[in-house]
Design a protein around this motif. Structure first.
Motif, PDB file in Angstrom:
ATOM      1  N   VAL A  24     -32.931   3.914   5.022  1.00  0.00           N
ATOM      2  CA  VAL A  24     -31.770   3.085   5.365  1.00  0.00           C
ATOM      3  C   VAL A  24     -30.697   3.900   6.079  1.00  0.00           C
ATOM      4  O   VAL A  24     -30.055   3.418   7.022  1.00  0.00           O
ATOM      5  CB  VAL A  24     -31.191   2.431   4.094  1.00  0.00           C
ATOM      6  N   SER A  25     -30.471   5.147   5.645  1.00  0.00           N
ATOM      7  CA  SER A  25     -29.394   5.958   6.210  1.00  0.00           C
ATOM      8  C   SER A  25     -29.590   6.247   7.692  1.00  0.00           C
ATOM      9  O   SER A  25     -28.645   6.619   8.391  1.00  0.00           O
ATOM     10  CB  SER A  25     -29.272   7.273   5.436  1.00  0.00           C
ATOM     11  N   GLN A  26     -30.822   6.089   8.181  1.00  0.00           N
ATOM     12  CA  GLN A  26     -31.096   6.322   9.593  1.00  0.00           C
ATOM     13  C   GLN A  26     -31.181   5.026  10.390  1.00  0.00           C
ATOM     14  O   GLN A  26     -31.412   5.051  11.602  1.00  0.00           O
ATOM     15  CB  GLN A  26     -32.406   7.112   9.740  1.00  0.00           C
ATOM     16  N   LYS A  27     -30.988   3.879   9.711  1.00  0.00           N
ATOM     17  CA  LYS A  27     -31.111   2.580  10.364  1.00  0.00           C
ATOM     18  C   LYS A  27     -29.794   1.815  10.444  1.00  0.00           C
ATOM     19  O   LYS A  27     -29.668   0.898  11.255  1.00  0.00           O
ATOM     20  CB  LYS A  27     -32.139   1.717   9.609  1.00  0.00           C
ATOM     21  N   THR A  28     -28.817   2.176   9.616  1.00  0.00           N
ATOM     22  CA  THR A  28     -27.577   1.411   9.569  1.00  0.00           C
ATOM     23  C   THR A  28     -26.415   2.303   9.150  1.00  0.00           C
ATOM     24  O   THR A  28     -26.625   3.437   8.702  1.00  0.00           O
ATOM     25  CB  THR A  28     -27.705   0.235   8.580  1.00  0.00           C
ATOM     26  N   SER A  29     -25.179   1.806   9.276  1.00  0.00           N
ATOM     27  CA  SER A  29     -24.001   2.563   8.870  1.00  0.00           C
ATOM     28  C   SER A  29     -23.976   2.727   7.357  1.00  0.00           C
ATOM     29  O   SER A  29     -24.363   1.807   6.612  1.00  0.00           O
ATOM     30  CB  SER A  29     -22.729   1.856   9.332  1.00  0.00           C
ATOM     31  N   ILE A  30     -23.507   3.877   6.906  1.00  0.00           N
ATOM     32  CA  ILE A  30     -23.615   4.225   5.493  1.00  0.00           C
ATOM     33  C   ILE A  30     -22.715   3.365   4.609  1.00  0.00           C
ATOM     34  O   ILE A  30     -23.161   2.802   3.606  1.00  0.00           O
ATOM     35  CB  ILE A  30     -23.311   5.719   5.287  1.00  0.00           C
ATOM     36  N   TYR A  81     -26.115   9.865   0.704  1.00  0.00           N
ATOM     37  CA  TYR A  81     -26.537   9.134   1.902  1.00  0.00           C
ATOM     38  C   TYR A  81     -26.410  10.024   3.136  1.00  0.00           C
ATOM     39  O   TYR A  81     -27.298  10.054   3.994  1.00  0.00           O
ATOM     40  CB  TYR A  81     -25.697   7.868   2.075  1.00  0.00           C
ATOM     41  N   ARG A  82     -25.275  10.730   3.229  1.00  0.00           N
ATOM     42  CA  ARG A  82     -25.067  11.592   4.394  1.00  0.00           C
ATOM     43  C   ARG A  82     -26.111  12.702   4.439  1.00  0.00           C
ATOM     44  O   ARG A  82     -26.621  13.039   5.511  1.00  0.00           O
ATOM     45  CB  ARG A  82     -23.657  12.203   4.343  1.00  0.00           C
ATOM     46  N   ALA A  83     -26.423  13.275   3.274  1.00  0.00           N
ATOM     47  CA  ALA A  83     -27.399  14.367   3.234  1.00  0.00           C
ATOM     48  C   ALA A  83     -28.772  13.886   3.683  1.00  0.00           C
ATOM     49  O   ALA A  83     -29.450  14.557   4.483  1.00  0.00           O
ATOM     50  CB  ALA A  83     -27.468  14.944   1.824  1.00  0.00           C
ATOM     51  N   PHE A  84     -29.206  12.710   3.196  1.00  0.00           N
ATOM     52  CA  PHE A  84     -30.513  12.196   3.572  1.00  0.00           C
ATOM     53  C   PHE A  84     -30.555  11.752   5.028  1.00  0.00           C
ATOM     54  O   PHE A  84     -31.625  11.731   5.644  1.00  0.00           O
ATOM     55  CB  PHE A  84     -30.908  11.028   2.672  1.00  0.00           C
ATOM     56  N   ALA A  85     -29.401  11.395   5.583  1.00  0.00           N
ATOM     57  CA  ALA A  85     -29.356  11.025   7.001  1.00  0.00           C
ATOM     58  C   ALA A  85     -29.522  12.242   7.899  1.00  0.00           C
ATOM     59  O   ALA A  85     -29.987  12.134   9.040  1.00  0.00           O
ATOM     60  CB  ALA A  85     -28.039  10.315   7.318  1.00  0.00           C
ATOM     61  N   LEU A  86     -29.163  13.425   7.382  1.00  0.00           N
ATOM     62  CA  LEU A  86     -29.155  14.635   8.197  1.00  0.00           C
ATOM     63  C   LEU A  86     -30.345  15.555   7.965  1.00  0.00           C
ATOM     64  O   LEU A  86     -30.744  16.295   8.873  1.00  0.00           O
ATOM     65  CB  LEU A  86     -27.866  15.430   7.929  1.00  0.00           C
ATOM     66  N   GLN A 201     -18.764  -4.388   9.621  1.00  0.00           N
ATOM     67  CA  GLN A 201     -19.945  -5.120  10.048  1.00  0.00           C
ATOM     68  C   GLN A 201     -21.068  -4.972   9.031  1.00  0.00           C
ATOM     69  O   GLN A 201     -21.377  -3.865   8.584  1.00  0.00           O
ATOM     70  CB  GLN A 201     -20.417  -4.619  11.411  1.00  0.00           C
ATOM     71  N   LEU A 202     -21.676  -6.106   8.663  1.00  0.00           N
ATOM     72  CA  LEU A 202     -22.766  -6.077   7.692  1.00  0.00           C
ATOM     73  C   LEU A 202     -24.031  -5.488   8.318  1.00  0.00           C
ATOM     74  O   LEU A 202     -24.239  -5.604   9.531  1.00  0.00           O
ATOM     75  CB  LEU A 202     -23.070  -7.487   7.187  1.00  0.00           C
ATOM     76  N   PRO A 203     -24.879  -4.860   7.506  1.00  0.00           N
ATOM     77  CA  PRO A 203     -26.165  -4.360   8.016  1.00  0.00           C
ATOM     78  C   PRO A 203     -27.036  -5.509   8.511  1.00  0.00           C
ATOM     79  O   PRO A 203     -26.808  -6.680   8.171  1.00  0.00           O
ATOM     80  CB  PRO A 203     -26.786  -3.681   6.792  1.00  0.00           C
TER      81      PRO A 203
END
Length: 280
Positions: A24-30, A81-86, A201-203
């Motif tokens: 999810v963290s790579q598909k939408t805003s956290i 979330y930020r860690a898994f996105a990076l 904005q909603l996912p």
């Protein structure tokens, strides 16, 4: 034993949840994604709290501690979330799951005796995480993402403080009311951060079912760990729940096909072996 079992169930739920976070963290805003996850959990907890919660046992101290726990949980989750996105799961999950090392440090500051075995376990955790980082660099051919590592450490700090304050709140009040106050505090903080960042904005609809599932898993896991505060040796729940990182690593290997060589598996085993010993 009951606390240990609750923690293991929480670890399984959080392991699945964190695998979803990586996607999810790579598909939408956290922040919007976290609001959906936390709101789903709050709705589930609110139903149980309204029907079964002992609100008369809820004290002002418990409410304050629950609010603090929720705030810390939101901050720790954002860091997660930020860690898994990076960064890759094999690096981030052991870092976040190492929060019992911090719990041990807090216990030491409170004057509790710390044995040689515990210090060796801490060394195993730190050394294991370091080896994971080194072997990840060699395998991927690029430097370890220091931002991902920093956010992972921040997540570990947030979760260590969350569980300590959450279990203290449970001691001072009733379990279900503590859980709903914790959730509400986390949601209020996220709403404030989303407003400041102008992220309203909603996912997309495609990820909404996954976010709802994540909310249910997260509510179940956190509820089990905080409920363990009413049982003997509640720290066992916190420590066994920290094995969620191992679940996440295995699932990432199976589902996301993240490459893992023998040295990395040994490093993961050493890290989580040390974490498990900290609950001894």
């Amino acid at each position: 034993m009951h606390s240990l079992l609750l923690g293991l169930i929480a670890a399984l739920a959080w392991g699945i949840h964190d695998l979803c976070v990586r996607f999810v963290s790579q598909k939408t805003s956290i922040l919007p994604a976290m609001l959906i996850v936390f709101s789903t959990g709050a709705i589930l907890v609110a139903g149980a709290a309204a029907a079964l919660g002992d609100w008369q046992a809820m004290t002002l101290q418990a409410a304050w501690l629950a609010g603090l726990s929720g705030t810390l949980f939101a901050l720790g989750s954002y860091a997660l979330y930020r860690a898994f996105a990076l960064g890759p799961v094999k690096l981030v999950a052991p870092l976040v799951g190492a929060y019992p090392v911090l719990s041990l440090g807090m216990a030491m500051l409170q004057g509790q005796p710390i044995g040689t075995g515990h210090w060796l376990a801490v060394a195993a955790v730190v050394g294991g995480v370091g080896c994971i980082a080194v072997f990840s660099t060699e395998d991927d051919g690029s430097p370890v993402n220091l931002q991902a590592a920093a956010w992972g450490v921040a997540g570990a700090i947030g979760f260590a403080l969350t569980f300590a304050t959450g279990q203290a709140a449970t001691h001072a009040g009733a379990e279900l009311p503590v859980l709903i106050v914790t959730r509400l505090a986390a949601i209020l903080l996220l709403l404030g951060l989303a407003w400041l960042a102008r992220m309203v904005q909603l996912p997309s609809r495609k990820v909404l079912p996954l976010l709802v599932l994540m909310g249910a898993l997260d509510a179940l896991a956190l509820g089990l760990v905080i409920y363990a505060g009413t049982l003997p040796r509640p720290e066992f729940a916190s420590v066994s729940a920290s094995l969620f990182g191992l679940v996440t690593v295995v699932l990432a290997w199976l589902v996301l096909r993240e490459n893992m060589n023998r040295a990395q598996w040994i490093s993961v085993a050493v890290t989580f072996g040390g974490i498990a010993y900290l609950g001894h």
